[in-house]
Design an enzyme around this catalytic site. Sequence first.
Site, PDB file in Angstrom:
ATOM      1  N   CYS A 223      36.030  48.887 -26.512  1.00 58.21           N
ATOM      2  CA  CYS A 223      34.587  49.083 -26.672  1.00 58.21           C
ATOM      3  C   CYS A 223      33.999  50.131 -25.726  1.00 58.21           C
ATOM      4  CB  CYS A 223      33.857  47.760 -26.466  1.00 58.21           C
ATOM      5  SG  CYS A 223      34.300  46.501 -27.686  1.00 58.21           S
ATOM      6  N   HIS A 302      39.327  51.261 -14.046  1.00 56.43           N
ATOM      7  CA  HIS A 302      40.369  50.602 -14.838  1.00 56.43           C
ATOM      8  C   HIS A 302      40.988  49.495 -13.999  1.00 56.43           C
ATOM      9  CE1 HIS A 302      43.462  49.890 -17.739  1.00 56.43           C
ATOM     10  NE2 HIS A 302      43.168  50.958 -18.439  1.00 56.43           N
ATOM     11  N   HIS A 394      15.877  52.758 -17.366  1.00 60.97           N
ATOM     12  CA  HIS A 394      16.289  52.039 -18.578  1.00 60.97           C
ATOM     13  C   HIS A 394      17.763  51.639 -18.461  1.00 60.97           C
ATOM     14  CE1 HIS A 394      12.559  53.475 -20.399  1.00 60.97           C
ATOM     15  NE2 HIS A 394      12.881  54.682 -19.975  1.00 60.97           N
ATOM     16  N   HIS A 398      26.142  47.352 -23.162  1.00 65.23           N
ATOM     17  CA  HIS A 398      27.018  47.184 -24.325  1.00 65.23           C
ATOM     18  C   HIS A 398      26.678  45.877 -25.041  1.00 65.23           C
ATOM     19  CE1 HIS A 398      30.429  46.833 -26.904  1.00 65.23           C
ATOM     20  NE2 HIS A 398      30.941  45.813 -26.243  1.00 65.23           N
ATOM     21  N   HIS A 427      21.565  41.824 -32.567  1.00 64.58           N
ATOM     22  CA  HIS A 427      20.991  41.034 -33.656  1.00 64.58           C
ATOM     23  C   HIS A 427      20.991  41.809 -34.969  1.00 64.58           C
ATOM     24  CE1 HIS A 427      17.713  39.171 -36.060  1.00 64.58           C
ATOM     25  NE2 HIS A 427      18.161  38.049 -35.524  1.00 64.58           N
ATOM     26  N   ASN A 431      28.201  43.631 -32.891  1.00 65.47           N
ATOM     27  CA  ASN A 431      29.020  44.385 -31.940  1.00 65.47           C
ATOM     28  C   ASN A 431      29.812  45.425 -32.713  1.00 65.47           C
ATOM     29  OD1 ASN A 431      30.834  45.378 -30.079  1.00 65.47           O
ATOM     30  ND2 ASN A 431      31.569  43.391 -29.381  1.00 65.47           N
TER      31      ASN A 431
END
Length: 517
Positions: A223, A302, A394, A398, A427, A431
């Site tokens: 992702c 990582h 802002h 994710h 919503h 995802n």
Amino acid sequence: MSLLIINRNYMLHKICLIKKFKFDFLRKERQGSLEIFFFSFPPFSLCQLSYFFFSFIMALLYLLPLFYIIFHLYKWVLQKRGQCCYMLAYECYKPCDETRRLDTESCARVVWRNKKLGLEEYRFLLKNMVSSGIGEETYGPRNVVEGREESPSLAEAFSEMDEIIFDTLDKLFARTDISPSEIDVLVVNVSLFSPAPSLTSRIINRYNLRNDIKAFNLSGMGCSASVVAVDLVQQLFRTYKNKLAIVVSTESMGPNWYCGREKSMMLSNILFRSGGCSMLLTNNRALKHKAILKLNCLVRTHFGSNDEAYECCMQVEDQQGHPGFRLTKQLTKAAALAFTMNLQVLVPKILPLREQFRYVIQSYYENRIRKSTSSTKPEAVLGAGLNLKAGIEHFCLHPGGRAVIDGTGKGLELDEYDLEPARMALHRFGNTSAGGLWYVLGYMEAKKRLKKGDRILMISLGAGFKCNNCVWEVMKDLEDPNVWKDCIDRYPPKSLANPFQERYSWLNDEYLSFVRL
């Protein structure tokens, strides 16, 4: 003997210089407006020559550090000027075919088709669907909606990718008036589908891109792949000047739909939906006036050296041989550790010194109090006391799930206004993996939140385990409703309750415990 020719108007000035250096005057001759003076220079001794040479060398030694500093400062300025990365535009994917919507009824049909599930699995799905934060208007892969999830074909996988990639690229080229032949760099990231020839080759063939294009195909990045792709483009921009780059971020859902009964692998079916985004980047300062965002900094972390973190998100097969994506309970812990490591590098780059100093002092006193009270209990939240709002306006989180959004918001002490874009993107679109960040950004833009000079922190988490964050600066007021155009007026809704809870709550009745569906 030396010869000196000077104009009459400057005679007095030159005579003063002659007297100062004590030259011997021999004779004077006149030729027109010029007067010629003949002098003899006194001989220099070896000591005097050595003294002058030594003085010259010492002057160079004193000036050398200054020249060194000036050279490196000039080099640093040139590097900074060449390292800029501007975003000219981005386009998120939204299917035109409304039959691909996965509302409550559609999800129920998909669930009932899986004859391997029992009552406990149905209850598990019900509980997680209700608490997922996903609404009634998300989109699923065509083969899943049409009931072919157990036998996906390669043709359907290509069709899914073509629809997302070509739709967003067509709109991107039309919106920016940029010809495909002008593109210098192409980066495509799709984690779970890596055909040969690659998807980058498929795009090059479709749009007849140039032969010298720099093409990269990223897979397995999860992702957070979108930020990885942006970082790759930024690194290329340091070498290649005045270039245009395309980044395509999406995920292949159809061939990777899980058809087994292992609970940790069924979660991906609940959370993930179809979506993607294409974006146009450049380091050409001549196009700065067209840019909407500027990349200020990017930090990648990582955490794959940790076994638990490495295995918390993994593509595997269950005991019956059904492939899928497994999400374990260690996911939240791995995300918290990776995020903390990332913040340690990112915070000094984005927060003013006064806020960093305040946080250090506060942490010092809190640690002393904790030691004095003999408390060994760790902090419940990440970054407690750290005010990121001192350097960020802002927060683009994710939209990986309600638990991910809640956990990140709690750790950074964000309010509901800050979390609203991520909640609404989850919503409305679910995802969408690597493309999810751009739906969140689109919501901010559609709500007219983004003003010139504002800074946006993008937070992405992905398999590996990776945490990749970046900060964008808004170059002008943004008000394009983009992919949210037809529904932005309905958001945020009064309630995020999932209809699944009301329609299928009977699955939780105790008298069904002895029944095996």
